[in-house]
Each structure stands twice: as C-alpha cells, then as structure tokens.
Design a protein around this motif. Structure first.
Motif, PDB file in Angstrom:
ATOM      1  N   LYS A  20      34.832  52.409  45.432  1.00  0.00           N
ATOM      2  CA  LYS A  20      33.388  52.183  45.553  1.00  0.00           C
ATOM      3  C   LYS A  20      32.648  53.509  45.666  1.00  0.00           C
ATOM      4  CE  LYS A  20      33.522  47.653  47.761  1.00  0.00           C
ATOM      5  NZ  LYS A  20      33.258  46.902  48.994  1.00  0.00           N
ATOM      6  N   GLN A  21      33.216  54.450  46.421  1.00  0.00           N
ATOM      7  CA  GLN A  21      32.564  55.753  46.556  1.00  0.00           C
ATOM      8  C   GLN A  21      32.532  56.501  45.230  1.00  0.00           C
ATOM      9  OE1 GLN A  21      33.943  58.169  49.807  1.00  0.00           O
ATOM     10  NE2 GLN A  21      32.511  57.132  51.169  1.00  0.00           N
ATOM     11  N   ARG A  22      33.631  56.408  44.451  1.00  0.00           N
ATOM     12  CA  ARG A  22      33.646  57.061  43.138  1.00  0.00           C
ATOM     13  C   ARG A  22      32.582  56.464  42.230  1.00  0.00           C
ATOM     14  NH1 ARG A  22      39.363  57.256  43.950  1.00  0.00           N
ATOM     15  NH2 ARG A  22      39.587  55.164  43.053  1.00  0.00           N
ATOM     16  N   GLU A  23      32.475  55.132  42.238  1.00  0.00           N
ATOM     17  CA  GLU A  23      31.469  54.472  41.404  1.00  0.00           C
ATOM     18  C   GLU A  23      30.061  54.848  41.846  1.00  0.00           C
ATOM     19  OE1 GLU A  23      32.481  50.372  41.783  1.00  0.00           O
ATOM     20  OE2 GLU A  23      34.226  50.533  40.458  1.00  0.00           O
ATOM     21  N   LYS A  24      29.860  54.914  43.142  1.00  0.00           N
ATOM     22  CA  LYS A  24      28.545  55.287  43.674  1.00  0.00           C
ATOM     23  C   LYS A  24      28.183  56.721  43.259  1.00  0.00           C
ATOM     24  CE  LYS A  24      26.029  55.429  48.058  1.00  0.00           C
ATOM     25  NZ  LYS A  24      26.134  55.221  49.500  1.00  0.00           N
ATOM     26  N   GLN A  30      24.629  59.907  37.112  1.00  0.00           N
ATOM     27  CA  GLN A  30      23.903  59.419  35.940  1.00  0.00           C
ATOM     28  C   GLN A  30      22.403  59.411  36.179  1.00  0.00           C
ATOM     29  OE1 GLN A  30      25.614  55.595  35.161  1.00  0.00           O
ATOM     30  NE2 GLN A  30      27.305  56.431  33.949  1.00  0.00           N
ATOM     31  N   ARG A  31      21.984  58.988  37.359  1.00  0.00           N
ATOM     32  CA  ARG A  31      20.543  58.985  37.664  1.00  0.00           C
ATOM     33  C   ARG A  31      19.984  60.387  37.654  1.00  0.00           C
ATOM     34  NH1 ARG A  31      21.690  54.980  41.817  1.00  0.00           N
ATOM     35  NH2 ARG A  31      21.734  56.699  43.277  1.00  0.00           N
TER      36      ARG A  31
END
Length: 65
Positions: A20-24, A30-31
């Motif tokens: 989850k941290q990697r995805e976050k 990206q933002r």
C-alpha cells in the motif's frame, strides 16, 4: 503450530502494508509529475491575460492625452 500461523499472518499483514505504501508513493509521484504541466499552462494563460489587460490600459491612457 499456532506460533507459525501468527508469524505468517504478521508477515502477510506487513507485506500488504508495504505494498500500500509503494502504491501511495507511486500515486504521489504521478501527481507531482502531472501538476507542473497544469501550472505552467495556467501561468501562460494568466500572463497572456495580463498582457492583454496592459495593452487595453495603454490604449485607454493614450486616448486621454
């Protein structure tokens, strides 16, 4: 046997947390990459608008003299 199961569950939970941290972090990156492009376009648009306003102001002040 229960100790092994508890260790397995803890490991699974930790792996899920790390994922989850990697995805976050990936979404955050990206933002950040997308954000400057929008800001540059907005700044160009504001600059053009300001130049147009300045030109109108100059035209108006020439007529008064």
């Amino acid at each position: 046997m229960p100790r092994g199961r508890s260790t397995f569950n803890k490991r699974q939970k930790e792996q899920a947390r790390q994922q989850k941290q990697r995805e976050k972090a990936e979404r955050r990156t990206q933002r950040k990459e997308e954000k400057p492009e929008v800001a540059v376009d907005e700044m160009d648009e504001l600059r053009k608008h300001a130049e147009a306003q300045a030109a109108l102001f100059r035209i108006g002040s020439d007529e008064q003299n």
